[in-house]
Write a protein that holds these residues in place. Structure first.
Motif, PDB file in Angstrom:
ATOM      1  N   UNK A  25      -0.146  -3.828 -14.481  1.00  0.00           N
ATOM      2  CA  UNK A  25       0.201  -4.634 -15.649  1.00  0.00           C
ATOM      3  C   UNK A  25       0.506  -6.066 -15.287  1.00  0.00           C
ATOM      4  N   UNK A  26       0.985  -6.261 -14.075  1.00  0.00           N
ATOM      5  CA  UNK A  26       1.295  -7.603 -13.596  1.00  0.00           C
ATOM      6  C   UNK A  26       2.078  -7.537 -12.302  1.00  0.00           C
ATOM      7  N   UNK A  27       2.425  -8.713 -11.795  1.00  0.00           N
ATOM      8  CA  UNK A  27       3.199  -8.816 -10.555  1.00  0.00           C
ATOM      9  C   UNK A  27       4.416  -9.689 -10.825  1.00  0.00           C
ATOM     10  N   UNK A  28       5.584  -9.202 -10.406  1.00  0.00           N
ATOM     11  CA  UNK A  28       6.833  -9.956 -10.561  1.00  0.00           C
ATOM     12  C   UNK A  28       7.291 -10.411  -9.182  1.00  0.00           C
ATOM     13  N   UNK A  29       7.678 -11.676  -9.119  1.00  0.00           N
ATOM     14  CA  UNK A  29       7.975 -12.284  -7.824  1.00  0.00           C
ATOM     15  C   UNK A  29       9.374 -12.858  -7.780  1.00  0.00           C
TER      16      UNK A  29
ATOM     17  N   UNK B 298      -8.420  -9.954 -10.763  1.00  0.00           N
ATOM     18  CA  UNK B 298      -8.257  -9.299 -12.068  1.00  0.00           C
ATOM     19  C   UNK B 298      -7.522 -10.192 -13.061  1.00  0.00           C
ATOM     20  N   UNK B 299      -7.081 -11.358 -12.628  1.00  0.00           N
ATOM     21  CA  UNK B 299      -6.356 -12.245 -13.541  1.00  0.00           C
ATOM     22  C   UNK B 299      -5.038 -11.651 -14.000  1.00  0.00           C
ATOM     23  N   UNK B 300      -4.328 -10.993 -13.094  1.00  0.00           N
ATOM     24  CA  UNK B 300      -3.065 -10.349 -13.455  1.00  0.00           C
ATOM     25  C   UNK B 300      -2.003 -11.384 -13.822  1.00  0.00           C
ATOM     26  N   UNK B 301      -1.097 -10.989 -14.710  1.00  0.00           N
ATOM     27  CA  UNK B 301       0.033 -11.846 -15.054  1.00  0.00           C
ATOM     28  C   UNK B 301       1.000 -11.923 -13.884  1.00  0.00           C
ATOM     29  N   UNK B 302       1.568 -13.112 -13.682  1.00  0.00           N
ATOM     30  CA  UNK B 302       2.630 -13.275 -12.693  1.00  0.00           C
ATOM     31  C   UNK B 302       3.896 -13.720 -13.413  1.00  0.00           C
ATOM     32  N   UNK B 303       5.006 -13.077 -13.099  1.00  0.00           N
ATOM     33  CA  UNK B 303       6.299 -13.496 -13.640  1.00  0.00           C
ATOM     34  C   UNK B 303       7.285 -13.647 -12.487  1.00  0.00           C
ATOM     35  N   UNK B 304       8.288 -14.470 -12.689  1.00  0.00           N
ATOM     36  CA  UNK B 304       9.237 -14.743 -11.609  1.00  0.00           C
ATOM     37  C   UNK B 304      10.667 -14.451 -12.036  1.00  0.00           C
TER      38      UNK B 304
ATOM     39  N   UNK C 149       0.831  -1.204   0.000  1.00  0.00           N
ATOM     40  CA  UNK C 149       0.000   0.000   0.000  1.00  0.00           C
ATOM     41  C   UNK C 149       0.865   1.253   0.000  1.00  0.00           C
ATOM     42  N   UNK C 150       1.975   1.174   0.716  1.00  0.00           N
ATOM     43  CA  UNK C 150       2.890   2.317   0.811  1.00  0.00           C
ATOM     44  C   UNK C 150       3.448   2.710  -0.559  1.00  0.00           C
ATOM     45  N   UNK C 151       3.730   1.719  -1.419  1.00  0.00           N
ATOM     46  CA  UNK C 151       4.301   2.062  -2.734  1.00  0.00           C
ATOM     47  C   UNK C 151       3.226   2.264  -3.797  1.00  0.00           C
ATOM     48  N   UNK C 152       2.080   1.607  -3.605  1.00  0.00           N
ATOM     49  CA  UNK C 152       1.048   1.673  -4.643  1.00  0.00           C
ATOM     50  C   UNK C 152       0.155   2.914  -4.503  1.00  0.00           C
TER      51      UNK C 152
ATOM     52  N   UNK D  29       0.796   6.166  -6.385  1.00  0.00           N
ATOM     53  CA  UNK D  29       0.653   6.122  -7.845  1.00  0.00           C
ATOM     54  C   UNK D  29      -0.787   6.344  -8.282  1.00  0.00           C
ATOM     55  N   UNK D  30      -1.737   6.137  -7.367  1.00  0.00           N
ATOM     56  CA  UNK D  30      -3.140   6.256  -7.732  1.00  0.00           C
ATOM     57  C   UNK D  30      -3.654   5.073  -8.542  1.00  0.00           C
ATOM     58  N   UNK D  31      -2.806   4.078  -8.708  1.00  0.00           N
ATOM     59  CA  UNK D  31      -3.198   2.889  -9.480  1.00  0.00           C
ATOM     60  C   UNK D  31      -3.744   1.837  -8.519  1.00  0.00           C
ATOM     61  N   UNK D  32      -4.904   1.305  -8.854  1.00  0.00           N
ATOM     62  CA  UNK D  32      -5.482   0.256  -8.019  1.00  0.00           C
ATOM     63  C   UNK D  32      -4.858  -1.085  -8.388  1.00  0.00           C
ATOM     64  N   UNK D  33      -4.860  -2.032  -7.461  1.00  0.00           N
ATOM     65  CA  UNK D  33      -4.214  -3.330  -7.748  1.00  0.00           C
ATOM     66  C   UNK D  33      -4.706  -3.954  -9.051  1.00  0.00           C
TER      67      UNK D  33
END
Lengths: 244, 358
Positions: A60-64, A88-94, A46-49, A52-56
Motif C-alpha cells: 500500500x505504501x512505505x512509511x519512513x 510501482x509508484x508507491x506512496x511514501x509517508x514520513x 525480505x525477512x519481514x515481507x 506475507x507473500x506480498x511483493x514489494x
C-alpha cells in the motif's frame, strides 16, 4: 490507509523495518550497528515481507522515519525506500524518527511528556518532546539541535522519560533534566513498529509529494556548507545542474 | 527477447545511469542510453565535499534513472538486471547507489551485480568498440587513481605500477587551484595550455621518476609549480605558460611509463581510462609516441563522456560479470577501498621492476 505498508527507520545505530496494516505490525526486524545498515537493510525487508507473500509492488505504501539523525543512516533507509517505491509508484509517508522513538516509550508510560534524543556529536543531540495520545500526537518541542541542558531550558514541561542514544550518551544531564535514567532504544519496540502505529494519528505523519527528489530531515547542514556560509555570510548557492 | 541491464554509478560527484541492451549475455551489448548529472555544487569548494555529494545523489538518482530508461525506450518490466558501483570511491556516495540499486533489483526480482569502479574504466572503450578485448596495457588516470595495468584477459589484471603519492588528476586539480582556475582542474589547464602564451619552454618542470620503472610520483611536481607561481612577478601573464609547462611534464611522465609498459609486455594495444584520459593532449601524445615503438601499439580511448565517471562503463563491466555467472546478493555493501578482483600485486610481475631502457 489501505493494504500492507512497509516501515523503515535508520536514523540511529538501530535500523528497523516492520510490515503491517497500520496501525498494527505483522512482523518486524532490526539490526544494531551503523556499519551493518547498508548490508542488512534489504535482507531485513525480505525477512519481514517474504512471509506475507506480498511483493514489494503490491504494498500500500512505505512509511519512513525522516530524521533527524545519522546522515548516512538516514540515506540508507531512504535509498532503500526510493528504490522499492519507484517502479510501482508507491506512496511514501514520513514520521519524525524522534517521534517514533518517543512512541515506543509511550506504550509503557502512556500519554505523558516524553523526550527523545539522538546523538548529534560535538556535545549536541537532536531532541524533541511529545505527548503520544491514542488519537493525536502533541508536539511540545519540535526536533531541535541542542545540548541536553539547552533542551531542558526550552522544553515547556519536564519529561517523564528521555529515550534514545543521545539520552544514554549524556546520562547525567538527562537524569538532572527528567529525574529518571535514560531509556535506550533497544529496550523499546523497534521504531519502525511505532511508525506504523503512528501513521494514522493526527499530528504524526506527512506525505511526500515528490518521492524522487525528497530528502530526509538531516538536522544540520554539512560541515563544509556551514563553514562556507559562515565565511560568506549567505546561503550556499543552489547548484545549477547540467545533464547529458 | 533482448537482455536489458540498468547501470548505476555514484562513486564521487557524478550521478549517472545507463541502459545496455543485448541479444544474449555472452555477446556485446549496445549502449541504449547514458545520463550523467554533474554536481556543480562542489565548484565553490575547489574539490568534492563527500557529505554534499551523498545528499545530492539521494535527491537526484531516481530522476536520473527514469531519464535513462526513457531515453532508451525501455520500460521497468524489461529490465533484467542492475549493475552498480560497489567501490572504490567515497563511501557515503557509494552507499546511496548500492542500497538504491539493491532495492530496485529486489522490487523487480532482478539480478544484481556490484562492480569495481576501476574495472568499469577498463571496460569503457569496449562500450563503443565491441571488438576491443584483452590483451592490452591500461593506463588509468583520474583524480583518485594513477595505475598501469597489464590485462591479459577480462577479469585478470596485473599491477605494473601506480602512484606513490598524488594521483595525476589530483595534481591537475591542485595546480589549477594554484593558478586560480576552477574545479575540476584538468579541463581548465588543458584549455589554458592550448591558448599558448609565448615560449612553451619558458617553464620546464621536472619529470618525477621518469627514469625509474613504472611507478609514478606527482607531489614534487606540484611543489615545483608552487615555487614557480610564487616566483612569478606577473601571474596573469605567466598563467598559460605555467599551465602548458605543468601539463607537458605530467603527460610526458604518463606516456613514458606507458611506452615502457607496452615494451615490457609486448602488448599491441594501450587503453587509456579515467577522467584524465578525457585530455585530448594525452590521447594525441600517447598515440604519436606508441605508434613509433617497434611493436607500433595503438591507443584505445573512449569518448570523453565514457572516460569521466559514468554508469555505461559500470554496466558494461557488470554485463561481463553477469555473463560469467556471477551475481551479488542482498547483503552487497559499498567499500571505499574495494580491491580489484583478479588483480595480482606489482611484485609478481617482472615488468614492474624493469630498469629504464635508455
Amino acid at each position: 490507509m489501505s493494504g500492507l505498508w512497509l516501515a523503515i527507520d535508520s536514523a540511529t545505530d538501530l535500523a528497523s523495518v516492520a510490515v503491517g496494516t497500520p496501525p498494527l505490525a505483522r512482523g518486524a526486524a532490526f539490526v544494531q550497528g551503523a556499519r551493518q545498515h547498508a548490508a542488512q537493510i534489504l535482507a531485513l525487508i525480505d525477512q519481514v515481507l517474504a512471509p506475507t507473500g506480498v511483493r514489494p509492488k503490491e504494498l500500500g505504501g512505505i512509511a519512513l522515519g525522516d530524521g533527524p539523525g545519522s546522515f548516512t543512516g538516514l540515506r540508507i533507509g531512504w535509498a532503500a525506500a526510493k528504490g522499492l517505491a519507484q517502479e510501482a509508484g508507491l506512496s511514501l509517508r514520513t514520521v519524525p524518527s524522534l517521534m517514533a522513538a518517543a512512541a515506543g516509550a509511550a506504550r509503557l508510560l502512556g500519554a505523558v511528556p516524553i523526550a527523545a534524543c539522538f546523538d548529534a556529536l560535538r556535545g549536541q543531540v537532536y531532541g524533541a518532546v511529545y505527548i503520544v495520545r491514542l488519537d493525536v500526537i502533541e508536539t511540545l518541542l519540535p526536533p531541535t539541535l541542542a545540548t541536553i541542558d539547552e533542551l531542558a531550558a526550552r522544553a515547556p514541561v519536564r519529561p517523564r522519560a528521555v529515550v534514545g542514544d543521545g539520552a544514554t550518551h549524556y546520562a547525567a544531564e538527562v537524569q538532572r533534566w527528567s529525574g529518571a535514567a535514560p531509556v535506550p532504544l533497544e529496550e523499546l519496540v523497534p521504531p519502525a513498529v511505532s511508525i506504523l502505529a503512528l501513521l494514522d494519528r493526527k499530528g504524526a505523519a506527512g506525505a511526500i509529494t515528490d518521492p524522487a527528489t525528497a530528502e530526509p530531515v538531516y538536522g544540520r547542514p554539512a560541515e563544509a556548507q556551514a563553514k562556507w556560509e559562515a565565511r560568506h555570510g549567505r546561503p550556499l548557492p543552489h547548484p545549477s545542474r547540467r545533464g547529458s | 527477447m533482448a537482455e536489458v541491464l540498468l547501470g548505476i554509478e555514484t562513486s564521487c560527484d557524478e550521478t549517472s545511469a545507463a541502459v545496455l541492451v543485448g541479444g544474449g549475455w555472452s555477446g556485446a551489448p549496445e549502449l541504449a542510453s547514458l545520463i550523467i548529472l554533474s554536481q556543480d555544487i562542489h565548484q565553490v569548494f575547489g574539490g568534492v565535499v563527500p557529505e554534499l555529494a551523498s545528499r545530492a545523489h539521494l535527491a537526484a538518482l531516481p530522476a536520473v534513472v527514469e531519464r535513462a530508461l526513457a531515453a532508451a525506450g525501455v520500460s521497468w518490466s524489461a529490465v533484467d538486471a542492475v549493475a552498480v558501483t560497489q567501490g572504490p570511491g567515497l563511501v557515503g556516495a557509494l552507499l546511496v547507489g548500492v542500497v538504491y540499486a539493491k532495492a530496485l533489483a529486489y522490487a523487480g526480482g532482478r539480478r544484481l551485480i556490484g562492480v569495481n569502479h576501476l574495472e568499469g574504466h577498463l571496460f569503457a572503450p569496449a562500450v563503443e568498440d565491441a571488438e576491443l578485448a584483452p590483451p592490452f596495457v591500461a593506463l588509468l588516470v583520474s583524480g583518485g587513481h594513477t595505475l598501469l595495468l597489464d590485462v591479459p584477459a577480462w577479469g585478470r589484471y596485473r599491477l605494473l605500477g601506480q602512484t606513490r603519492d598524488d594521483a595525476a588528476g589530483e595534481a591537475f586539480d591542485k595546480v589549477a587551484t594554484l593558478l586560480g582556475l576552477g574545479y575540476p582542474g584538468g579541463p581548465a589547464i588543458e584549455r589554458l595550455a592550448a591558448e599558448g602564451g609565448g615560449d612553451p619552454a619558458r617553464f620546464t618542470f621536472p619529470r618525477p621518476m621518469i627514469d625509474e620503472g613504472l611507478e609514478f610520483s606527482f607531489s614534487g611536481l606540484k611543489t615545483a609549480v608552487l615555487h614557480a607561481v610564487r616566483a612569478s612577478t606577473d601571474l596573469a601573464a605567466d598563467r598559460a605558460a605555467l599551465a602548458r609547462g605543468f601539463q607537458d611534464a605530467v603527460l610526458d611522465v604518463l606516456v613514458t611509463k606507458l611506452e615502457r609498459a607496452v615494451e615490457a609486455t609486448g602488448r599491441r594495444v594501450a587503453v587509456l581510462g579515467g577522467g584524465v584520459a578525457c585530455s585530448r593532449a594525452l590521447a594525441a601524445l600517447a598515440a604519436r609516441r606508441l605508434a613509433n615503438l617497434p611493436n607500433r601499439a595503438r591507443v584505445a580511448v573512449a569518448s570523453p563522456r565514457l572516460n569521466a565517471d559514468n554508469a555505461a562503463m559500470i554496466a558494461r563491466a557488470g554485463w561481463w560479470r553477469l555473463a560469467q555467472g556471477e551475481a551479488s546478493d542482498w547483503t552487497l555493501d559499498a567499500r571505499a577501498d574495494l580491491p580489484l578482483s583478479g588483480l595480482e600485486p606489482a611484485t609478481t610481475h617482472p615488468a614492474s621492476r624493469i630498469p629504464h631502457p635508455s
